[in-house]
Scaffold this active site. Structure first.
Site, PDB file in Angstrom:
ATOM      1  N   CYS A   1       0.844  -1.192   0.000  1.00  0.00           N
ATOM      2  CA  CYS A   1       0.000   0.000   0.000  1.00  0.00           C
ATOM      3  C   CYS A   1       0.886   1.252   0.000  1.00  0.00           C
ATOM      4  O   CYS A   1       1.977   1.253   0.549  1.00  0.00           O
ATOM      5  CB  CYS A   1      -0.930   0.094   1.193  1.00  0.00           C
ATOM      6  SG  CYS A   1      -1.941  -1.347   1.470  1.00  0.00           S
TER       7      CYS A   1
ATOM      8  N   ARG B   1       3.408  -0.080  -5.126  1.00  0.00           N
ATOM      9  CA  ARG B   1       3.297  -0.663  -3.782  1.00  0.00           C
ATOM     10  C   ARG B   1       1.981  -1.405  -3.572  1.00  0.00           C
ATOM     11  O   ARG B   1       1.796  -2.049  -2.548  1.00  0.00           O
ATOM     12  CB  ARG B   1       3.416   0.447  -2.736  1.00  0.00           C
ATOM     13  CG  ARG B   1       4.807   1.010  -2.634  1.00  0.00           C
ATOM     14  CD  ARG B   1       4.895   1.920  -1.459  1.00  0.00           C
ATOM     15  NE  ARG B   1       4.807   1.189  -0.223  1.00  0.00           N
ATOM     16  CZ  ARG B   1       5.775   1.102   0.665  1.00  0.00           C
ATOM     17  NH1 ARG B   1       6.905   1.679   0.440  1.00  0.00           N
ATOM     18  NH2 ARG B   1       5.605   0.435   1.776  1.00  0.00           N
TER      19      ARG B   1
ATOM     20  N   TRP C   1      -3.226  -2.506  -1.278  1.00  0.00           N
ATOM     21  CA  TRP C   1      -3.009  -3.938  -1.520  1.00  0.00           C
ATOM     22  C   TRP C   1      -3.766  -4.630  -0.408  1.00  0.00           C
ATOM     23  O   TRP C   1      -3.390  -4.528   0.754  1.00  0.00           O
ATOM     24  CB  TRP C   1      -1.516  -4.270  -1.468  1.00  0.00           C
ATOM     25  CG  TRP C   1      -1.219  -5.694  -1.800  1.00  0.00           C
ATOM     26  CD1 TRP C   1      -1.012  -6.227  -3.040  1.00  0.00           C
ATOM     27  CD2 TRP C   1      -1.074  -6.779  -0.866  1.00  0.00           C
ATOM     28  NE1 TRP C   1      -0.765  -7.569  -2.933  1.00  0.00           N
ATOM     29  CE2 TRP C   1      -0.801  -7.936  -1.616  1.00  0.00           C
ATOM     30  CE3 TRP C   1      -1.161  -6.889   0.521  1.00  0.00           C
ATOM     31  CZ2 TRP C   1      -0.602  -9.175  -1.027  1.00  0.00           C
ATOM     32  CZ3 TRP C   1      -0.968  -8.122   1.107  1.00  0.00           C
ATOM     33  CH2 TRP C   1      -0.685  -9.257   0.332  1.00  0.00           C
TER      34      TRP C   1
ATOM     35  N   ASN D   1      -1.436   1.924   6.310  1.00  0.00           N
ATOM     36  CA  ASN D   1      -0.669   0.768   5.835  1.00  0.00           C
ATOM     37  C   ASN D   1      -0.350  -0.080   7.047  1.00  0.00           C
ATOM     38  O   ASN D   1      -0.026   0.450   8.112  1.00  0.00           O
ATOM     39  CB  ASN D   1       0.664   1.202   5.216  1.00  0.00           C
ATOM     40  CG  ASN D   1       0.485   1.868   3.880  1.00  0.00           C
ATOM     41  OD1 ASN D   1      -0.608   1.916   3.339  1.00  0.00           O
ATOM     42  ND2 ASN D   1       1.578   2.408   3.355  1.00  0.00           N
ATOM     43  N   GLY D   2      -0.369  -1.393   6.874  1.00  0.00           N
ATOM     44  CA  GLY D   2      -0.030  -2.281   7.985  1.00  0.00           C
ATOM     45  C   GLY D   2      -1.220  -3.138   8.360  1.00  0.00           C
ATOM     46  O   GLY D   2      -2.217  -3.201   7.629  1.00  0.00           O
TER      47      GLY D   2
ATOM     48  N   GLU E   1      15.204 -18.454  -9.748  1.00  0.00           N
ATOM     49  CA  GLU E   1      14.870 -17.069 -10.074  1.00  0.00           C
ATOM     50  C   GLU E   1      14.084 -17.010 -11.393  1.00  0.00           C
ATOM     51  O   GLU E   1      13.104 -16.266 -11.509  1.00  0.00           O
ATOM     52  CB  GLU E   1      16.166 -16.233 -10.140  1.00  0.00           C
ATOM     53  CG  GLU E   1      16.022 -14.807 -10.642  1.00  0.00           C
ATOM     54  CD  GLU E   1      15.085 -13.925  -9.816  1.00  0.00           C
ATOM     55  OE1 GLU E   1      14.591 -14.364  -8.764  1.00  0.00           O
ATOM     56  OE2 GLU E   1      14.809 -12.807 -10.274  1.00  0.00           O
TER      57      GLU E   1
ATOM     58  N   LYS F   1      10.199 -15.631 -11.837  1.00  0.00           N
ATOM     59  CA  LYS F   1       9.832 -14.568 -12.789  1.00  0.00           C
ATOM     60  C   LYS F   1       8.668 -15.013 -13.676  1.00  0.00           C
ATOM     61  O   LYS F   1       7.704 -14.288 -13.863  1.00  0.00           O
ATOM     62  CB  LYS F   1      11.012 -14.202 -13.704  1.00  0.00           C
ATOM     63  CG  LYS F   1      12.143 -13.426 -13.107  1.00  0.00           C
ATOM     64  CD  LYS F   1      11.836 -11.997 -12.768  1.00  0.00           C
ATOM     65  CE  LYS F   1      11.455 -11.895 -11.317  1.00  0.00           C
ATOM     66  NZ  LYS F   1      12.529 -11.632 -10.379  1.00  0.00           N
TER      67      LYS F   1
ATOM     68  N   GLU G   1       5.348 -15.435 -11.547  1.00  0.00           N
ATOM     69  CA  GLU G   1       4.679 -14.225 -11.052  1.00  0.00           C
ATOM     70  C   GLU G   1       4.136 -13.359 -12.187  1.00  0.00           C
ATOM     71  O   GLU G   1       3.186 -12.618 -11.993  1.00  0.00           O
ATOM     72  CB  GLU G   1       5.574 -13.420 -10.105  1.00  0.00           C
ATOM     73  CG  GLU G   1       6.723 -12.689 -10.732  1.00  0.00           C
ATOM     74  CD  GLU G   1       7.544 -11.874  -9.732  1.00  0.00           C
ATOM     75  OE1 GLU G   1       6.995 -11.339  -8.771  1.00  0.00           O
ATOM     76  OE2 GLU G   1       8.772 -11.772  -9.947  1.00  0.00           O
TER      77      GLU G   1
ATOM     78  N   HIS H   1      14.426 -37.617  -8.690  1.00  0.00           N
ATOM     79  CA  HIS H   1      13.871 -38.052  -7.400  1.00  0.00           C
ATOM     80  C   HIS H   1      12.421 -37.627  -7.248  1.00  0.00           C
ATOM     81  O   HIS H   1      11.890 -37.658  -6.143  1.00  0.00           O
ATOM     82  CB  HIS H   1      14.723 -37.495  -6.249  1.00  0.00           C
ATOM     83  CG  HIS H   1      16.124 -38.020  -6.259  1.00  0.00           C
ATOM     84  ND1 HIS H   1      16.446 -39.308  -5.866  1.00  0.00           N
ATOM     85  CD2 HIS H   1      17.289 -37.463  -6.676  1.00  0.00           C
ATOM     86  CE1 HIS H   1      17.747 -39.504  -6.012  1.00  0.00           C
ATOM     87  NE2 HIS H   1      18.285 -38.396  -6.515  1.00  0.00           N
TER      88      HIS H   1
ATOM     89  N   LYS I   1       5.015  -4.344  -4.953  1.00  0.00           N
ATOM     90  CA  LYS I   1       6.471  -4.250  -5.007  1.00  0.00           C
ATOM     91  C   LYS I   1       7.112  -4.447  -3.637  1.00  0.00           C
ATOM     92  O   LYS I   1       8.092  -5.172  -3.509  1.00  0.00           O
ATOM     93  CB  LYS I   1       6.862  -2.897  -5.604  1.00  0.00           C
ATOM     94  CG  LYS I   1       8.352  -2.700  -5.783  1.00  0.00           C
ATOM     95  CD  LYS I   1       8.897  -3.608  -6.848  1.00  0.00           C
ATOM     96  CE  LYS I   1      10.383  -3.400  -7.085  1.00  0.00           C
ATOM     97  NZ  LYS I   1      10.955  -4.582  -7.765  1.00  0.00           N
TER      98      LYS I   1
HETATM   99  O1  M6R Z   1      12.318  -5.520  -1.615  1.00  0.00           O
HETATM  100  P1  M6R Z   1      12.819  -6.902  -1.422  1.00  0.00           P
HETATM  101  O2  M6R Z   1      14.005  -7.221  -2.257  1.00  0.00           O
HETATM  102  O3  M6R Z   1      13.062  -7.248   0.032  1.00  0.00           O
HETATM  103  O4  M6R Z   1      11.636  -7.840  -1.918  1.00  0.00           O
HETATM  104  C1  M6R Z   1      11.684  -9.226  -1.778  1.00  0.00           C
HETATM  105  C2  M6R Z   1      10.619  -9.908  -2.605  1.00  0.00           C
HETATM  106  O5  M6R Z   1       9.351  -9.488  -2.190  1.00  0.00           O
HETATM  107  C3  M6R Z   1      10.765  -9.639  -4.101  1.00  0.00           C
HETATM  108  O6  M6R Z   1      12.014 -10.019  -4.565  1.00  0.00           O
HETATM  109  C4  M6R Z   1       9.682 -10.406  -4.895  1.00  0.00           C
HETATM  110  O7  M6R Z   1       9.888 -11.773  -4.787  1.00  0.00           O
HETATM  111  C5  M6R Z   1       9.679  -9.948  -6.362  1.00  0.00           C
HETATM  112  N1  M6R Z   1       8.335  -9.801  -6.818  1.00  0.00           N
HETATM  113  C6  M6R Z   1      10.358 -10.921  -7.274  1.00  0.00           C
HETATM  114  O8  M6R Z   1      10.355 -10.506  -8.591  1.00  0.00           O
END
Ligand code: M6R
Length: 607
Positions: A2, A27, A73, A99-100, A481, A485, A488, A504, A602
């Site tokens: 948020c 955010r 969010w 927020n929170g 990684e 990507k 998501e 396995h 984010k």
């Molecule tokens: O801001 P941060 O690097 O701590 O964020 C960590 C994860 O939330 C962030 O890397 C998330 O997994 C991304 N969406 C990946 O692309």
């Protein structure tokens, strides 16, 4: 998650609030709203959807020089108009954005109901507005009403409160970042520093427990108990890099292609090529601390956790001391043993990830020293650690992290080299590594000149029910990684496995035509990875192979994508790039919102 923006000054508030929201939208983007005060009347507009949707429903003008805004969010309550912030008290005297998470909100809500106050939304946030309104009836000042309400909350908050008939904003922070920007006769509030840079560079980061009363040309801070707090003004540095989209079609595209420059920025001035070592001044680690450290622990979430995993392997390779990477959300709850002599690294792009913040606090409480590996200057983790290394990626706006990943890996590589050189890494080996690290930005650019058959890979990925990613060693983490990507962004279930582990279990998933992404750079594990490739091909799978340019294994892939050759320990910096492009292009082909994937935000500032 948020975003919060607040304004009190001499200009019309609405355009400033909407622009602030636009810059904060990454955010959270479920729903968005504003409230503006004028002549004792508070006008609120809110909608489900993004900032553009809010703009579409706003009247051409809304008079007023005082207002608050929010991009949400969802945590408590669905994505609906009524759950959208700002929330107001029943008597319309208190409007706020939050927020929170308020953990005891059910109980507080019952208490309000017993007093005849029915909340109209499902959110935890509305409860706060209702409670402040009740407190206002008995408190001597609005500040006291807010303070006594906060003392009854359990949980986390970043709050910006607008009170009818009071020419002020009241803000509070506990676990959710909030920053005050002081302009000339105007004051801004934001949950992120970067929207403030358009208005002022003089900012104050609120600390947990702070409550601030904000006027047009001044503000004061007290604790929840009413003790006065001396604000510490920070001058924001000019953010390196361009935060605006410019001509790029999406932030993710822009950020993928910014990687060579970002990498240069991270490496520059931090390596000593002659001595073959890293020089991370901000870590403040003296030689003896490096020599005596019994082990290193690294923490992070999502992409940052994968960068930490690569850091772990590099530290063990170069430093020859044990290193372990932890997922922050697990670490914080597992009562992990802390050795105060060890080195702890908290890796985070935003520096605001709640799980990593909690893990840092836990380590510090037990006497450990934590060093931040962070992108956002002045963020909570950076300030909490007080020492570490900024990765200097420049602003990263796309929810999918790209340039932060490669810079985290680069920063950790430099750290590993520095540690290694105090121990067993020879000068020659250090020099070779540093020389090749300095070459990495150029090699990335070379790759961008010919990215290979990404479109053919996308043909295979688009129709897939699931995708398996395989690699060994450093490439096993690159596989994770790549899977993150694609998952998501394209919403395709993806599984990443060390190639040796495939037989396995995950091999059971394979059927004729299943896409399997194999990452096989030219390192000591390549031959073993190729065995896994043959095993998946024998089951009819289609292989997308990431390999070193000129390597004969290219013929083994159904689609083969070549990256330039580099030192085996640096391959993640290059092999991850085609995976980023594949995820981006697949998402586009499937009509996904690349920069705003569903359900994500984010910065993950809640548990
Ligand atoms: O801001 P941060 O690097 O701590 O964020 C960590 C994860 O939330 C962030 O890397 C998330 O997994 C991304 N969406 C990946 O692309």
């Amino acid at each position: 998650m948020c975003g919060i923006f607040g304004y009190l000054g001499h200009q019309q508030a609405l355009p400033i609030l909407v622009e602030g929201l636009r810059r904060l939208e990454y955010r959270g983007y479920d729903s968005t709203g504003v409230a503006v005060e004028h002549d004792g009347r508070i006008e609120t507009h809110k909608t489900v959807g993004k900032v553009a949707d809010l703009k579409a429903i706003l009247p051409p003008t809304v008079e007023g020089t005082l207002g608050i805004a929010h991009t949400r969010w969802a945590t408590h309550g669905g994505v609906t108009q009524v759950n959208t912030h700002p929330h107001a008290s029943e008597n319309d005297r208190v409007h706020l954005v939050h927020n929170g998470i308020i953990e005891n909100f059910q109980q507080l809500r019952k208490g309000l109901a017993a007093r005849g106050i029915a909340c109209i939304s499902e959110t935890d946030s509305e409860v706060i507005a209702q409670m402040i309104a009740l407190e206002l009836e008995k408190a001597a000042t609005p500040l006291e009403a807010v303070q006594s309400t906060l003392r009854r909350l359990r949980g986390t908050w970043g709050l910006c409160i607008l009170l009818k008939d009071h020419d002020m904003l009241i803000c509070a922070r506990n676990g959710s970042p909030l920053i005050i920007g002081q302009g000339d006769g105007e004051t801004f509030v934001s949950s992120d520093p970067h929207p403030l840079t358009a208005h002022t560079q003089r900012v104050v980061y609120l600390e947990d427990g702070d409550v601030a009363v904000i006027h047009r040309d001044s503000f004061s801070i007290t604790s929840m108990k009413g003790h006065s707090v001396e604000p510490s003004i920070t001058v924001l540095e000019d953010a390196w890099g361009e935060a605006e989209l410019g001509d790029a079609p999406h932030y993710m595209y822009k950020e993928i292609y910014e990687q060579p420059d970002a990498l240069r920025q991270c490496i520059s001035g931090r390596v000593d090529r002659d001595m073959g070592t890293g020089r991370l001044g901000g870590m403040g680690l003296d030689h003896s601390a490096l020599v005596q450290a019994p082990h290193v622990r690294l923490l992070g979430c999502g992409t940052a956790a994968y960068a930490a995993e690569i850091g772990q392997m590099l530290i063990e390779k170069m430093g020859r001391i044990p290193a372990v990477a932890h997922i922050s959300s697990e670490f914080r709850n597992n009562d992990t043993v802390i050795n105060p002599k060890a080195i702890y690294l908290a890796v985070s792009q935003s520096g605001e990830t709640a799980d990593t913040i909690s893990a840092v606090k836990e380590i510090k409480l037990k006497g450990g020293q934590v060093f931040g590996v962070v992108n956002v200057v002045g963020s909570t983790i950076a300030r909490l650690c007080g020492q570490g290394v900024y990765i200097h990626s420049g602003p990263e706006q796309s929810v999918a992290s790209t340039k932060a990943f490669t810079n985290m890996v680069a920063a950790l590589t430099i750290f590993a080299t520095q540690l290694g050189r105090t121990r067993h890494l020879s000068k020659d080996d250090g020099r070779e590594l540093i020389a090749q690290l300095q070459q990495a930005p150029h090699l990335m650019e070379t790759y961008f000149e010919d990215v290979g058959p990404i479109a053919e890979a996308v043909d295979l990925l688009c129709g897939a029910n699931s995708v398996l990613f395989l690699g060994r060693g450093l490439s096993a983490t690159v596989a994770k990684e790549g899977a993150l990507k694609l998952m998501e962004l394209a919403y395709i279930p993806c599984l990443a496995y060390p190639a040796g582990e495939m037989k396995h279990g995950p091999i059971a998933l394979l059927e004729e035509g299943s896409p399997v992404v194999v990452i096989a750079p030219n390192d000591h594990l390549k031959e073993k990875t190729m065995s896994a490739l043959h095993e998946v091909k024998a089951r009819g799978a289609k292989v997308i192979l990431i390999h070193e340019k000129g390597d004969a294994i290219a013929s083994e892939g159904d689609v083969s994508i070549a990256v330039p050759a580099i030192h085996p320990w640096l391959t993640p910096l290059l092999t991850v790039v085609p995976l980023q492009l594949m995820a981006y292009e697949t998402a586009l082909r499937l009509g996904r919102d690349v920069d705003r994937p569903r359900n994500l935000a984010k910065s993950v500032t809640v548990e």
